[in-house]
Write an enzyme that holds these catalytic residues in place. Structure first.
Site, PDB file in Angstrom:
ATOM      1  N   HIS A 128      57.474 -15.961  80.521  1.00  0.00           N
ATOM      2  CA  HIS A 128      58.783 -15.988  81.202  1.00  0.00           C
ATOM      3  C   HIS A 128      59.919 -15.491  80.303  1.00  0.00           C
ATOM      4  O   HIS A 128      61.060 -15.374  80.761  1.00  0.00           O
ATOM      5  CB  HIS A 128      59.122 -17.398  81.683  1.00  0.00           C
ATOM      6  CG  HIS A 128      58.169 -17.928  82.713  1.00  0.00           C
ATOM      7  ND1 HIS A 128      57.875 -17.248  83.871  1.00  0.00           N
ATOM      8  CD2 HIS A 128      57.439 -19.080  82.750  1.00  0.00           C
ATOM      9  CE1 HIS A 128      56.998 -17.957  84.582  1.00  0.00           C
ATOM     10  NE2 HIS A 128      56.713 -19.054  83.919  1.00  0.00           N
ATOM     11  N   HIS A 172      52.607 -18.859  88.043  1.00  0.00           N
ATOM     12  CA  HIS A 172      54.002 -18.399  88.107  1.00  0.00           C
ATOM     13  C   HIS A 172      54.072 -16.918  87.734  1.00  0.00           C
ATOM     14  O   HIS A 172      53.268 -16.447  86.925  1.00  0.00           O
ATOM     15  CB  HIS A 172      54.872 -19.203  87.138  1.00  0.00           C
ATOM     16  CG  HIS A 172      54.816 -20.693  87.344  1.00  0.00           C
ATOM     17  ND1 HIS A 172      53.930 -21.496  86.663  1.00  0.00           N
ATOM     18  CD2 HIS A 172      55.523 -21.498  88.165  1.00  0.00           C
ATOM     19  CE1 HIS A 172      54.104 -22.763  87.054  1.00  0.00           C
ATOM     20  NE2 HIS A 172      55.058 -22.784  87.970  1.00  0.00           N
ATOM     21  N   ASP A 258      47.372 -22.978  85.755  1.00  0.00           N
ATOM     22  CA  ASP A 258      48.116 -23.859  86.663  1.00  0.00           C
ATOM     23  C   ASP A 258      47.945 -23.510  88.140  1.00  0.00           C
ATOM     24  O   ASP A 258      48.523 -24.170  89.004  1.00  0.00           O
ATOM     25  CB  ASP A 258      49.609 -23.918  86.271  1.00  0.00           C
ATOM     26  CG  ASP A 258      50.184 -22.587  85.831  1.00  0.00           C
ATOM     27  OD1 ASP A 258      49.483 -21.553  85.964  1.00  0.00           O
ATOM     28  OD2 ASP A 258      51.334 -22.560  85.351  1.00  0.00           O
TER      29      ASP A 258
END
Ligand SMILES: [Zn+2]
Length: 353
Positions: A128, A172, A258
């Protein structure tokens, strides 16, 4: 097959929150415990290797000076927060430099000793983190300090590589990685993630395909909430079709776990089968010269079950984790089909699909 290296050091436990936080040292304790329990740590085909400490010069290749200096400053007066998600503790800078150095070590193990597959179990995660911190308009840096995988890819570009693939399987979107290589055609970035309308960082839509000469080299495969192993497998089909055409010289995995059902931070429902199959298929169908995976997310069962499954695939062994395959509900499957149709339509300008 030769050996698989696992890069690890206790320094990665030293980046620690002073308040309850999902990204904490316990994650790596779980990861290591279960790799040991599944006999993947002392496996004769596994070599445990220590990371090197990267210099700040390596960090400056990817991140702007002002941002790097800001992190250095924060780390001198811990505890500190970059944003409400992202903390800096006393040893954060040290651990971060070892995280980058862990990936460089994996690459050097290939160059010097022919170790062609590695998994770097590092913290803090990186995908990120954009050039100057937050990326693509995301609200926070999502636990990431420096973009470990982007720094490795940049390092390899400087070594003469010109077709590197980054496959991001964290649930993500790897918005930092995508921003950093937005205009870089020598890096193909394929990112499988939960629908950004339903999950942090809210970026990574099918129409985001890169800029300039790099158009078509940034691929966002969106998984609707509730996607199971069947949907994930179709996403992998598309990733492999594109990878076959790109013919990467190396495949780098942003390996987050995740997406595992019930891992905690998202709503994808895949099992060990998916993590095993993507590793196995990429090795068997693409026969890459070099695979380096780095740990991104994964907070509970993803680490205890998804990671060992993925590791056994990279070892070229049977899946050590037995899970019941999870199918997606009809509504999820039909939504995914719509997403895939629109994505393929966009990508047909660049790839034969
Ligand atoms: Zn994640």
């Amino acid at each position: 097959m030769g050996k698989l290296a696992i890069i690890y050091d206790d320094i990665y436990l030293e980046h620690k929150p002073w308040y309850p936080h999902p990204e904490n040292p316990r994650r790596l304790e779980i990861a290591v415990k279960y790799l040991k329990d599944y006999n993947l740590w002392s496996n004769g085909n596994v070599r445990i290797a220590k990371p090197w400490k990267a210099s700040l010069d390596l960090v400056y290749r990817v991140h702007v000076k002002g941002y790097v200096d800001y992190i250095v400053r924060l780390s001198r007066s811990p505890p500190a927060e970059v944003d409400p998600d992202t903390y800096v503790s006393e040893k954060t800078l040290e651990a971060s430099l070892y995280a980058i150095g862990g990936l460089i070590r994996a690459y050097e193990l290939y160059v010097n000793e022919g170790v062609d597959r590695s998994i770097a179990l590092v913290r803090p995660p990186g995908h990120h983190a954009g050039r100057a911190g937050k990326a693509m308009g995301a609200p926070t840096q999502g636990f990431c300090i420096f973009n470990n995988i982007a720094i490795l890819a940049s390092y390899m570009l400087e070594k003469g590589y010109n077709r590197i693939a980054i496959v991001d399987i964290d649930v993500h979107h790897g918005n930092g990685t995508q921003e950093i290589f937005w205009k870089e055609p020598r890096v193909l970035h394929i990112d499988l993630h939960q629908d950004p309308l339903t999950l942090y960082p809210g970026t990574g839509f099918p129409e985001d395909i890169g800029g300039g000469e790099a158009k078509g080299t940034k691929i966002n495969i969106v998984l609707p909430m509730g996607s199971g192993d069947d949907v994930f497998s179709e996403a992998v089909d598309l990733a492999i079709t594109i990878l076959e055409q790109y013919r990467p010289q190396a495949i780098l995995f942003s390996a987050g776990f995740d997406a595992y059902v019930g891992d905690g931070l998202a709503d994808i429902r895949v099992t060990a089968n998916s993590f095993y199959n993507i590793g196995k298929r990429i090795l068997e169908e693409l026969k890459p010269n070099l695979v380096i995976a780095t740990l991104e997310g994964g907070y509970s069962k993803g680490l205890s079950r998804g990671l060992p499954a993925f590791t056994s695939a990279l070892l070229g062994e049977e899946n050590v984790v037995e899970d019941e395959y999870i199918g997606s509900r009809t509504t999820v499957k039909s939504r995914f089909k719509e997403y895939m149709n629109s994505l393929k339509q966009i990508l047909r300008e660049y790839w034969s699909l």
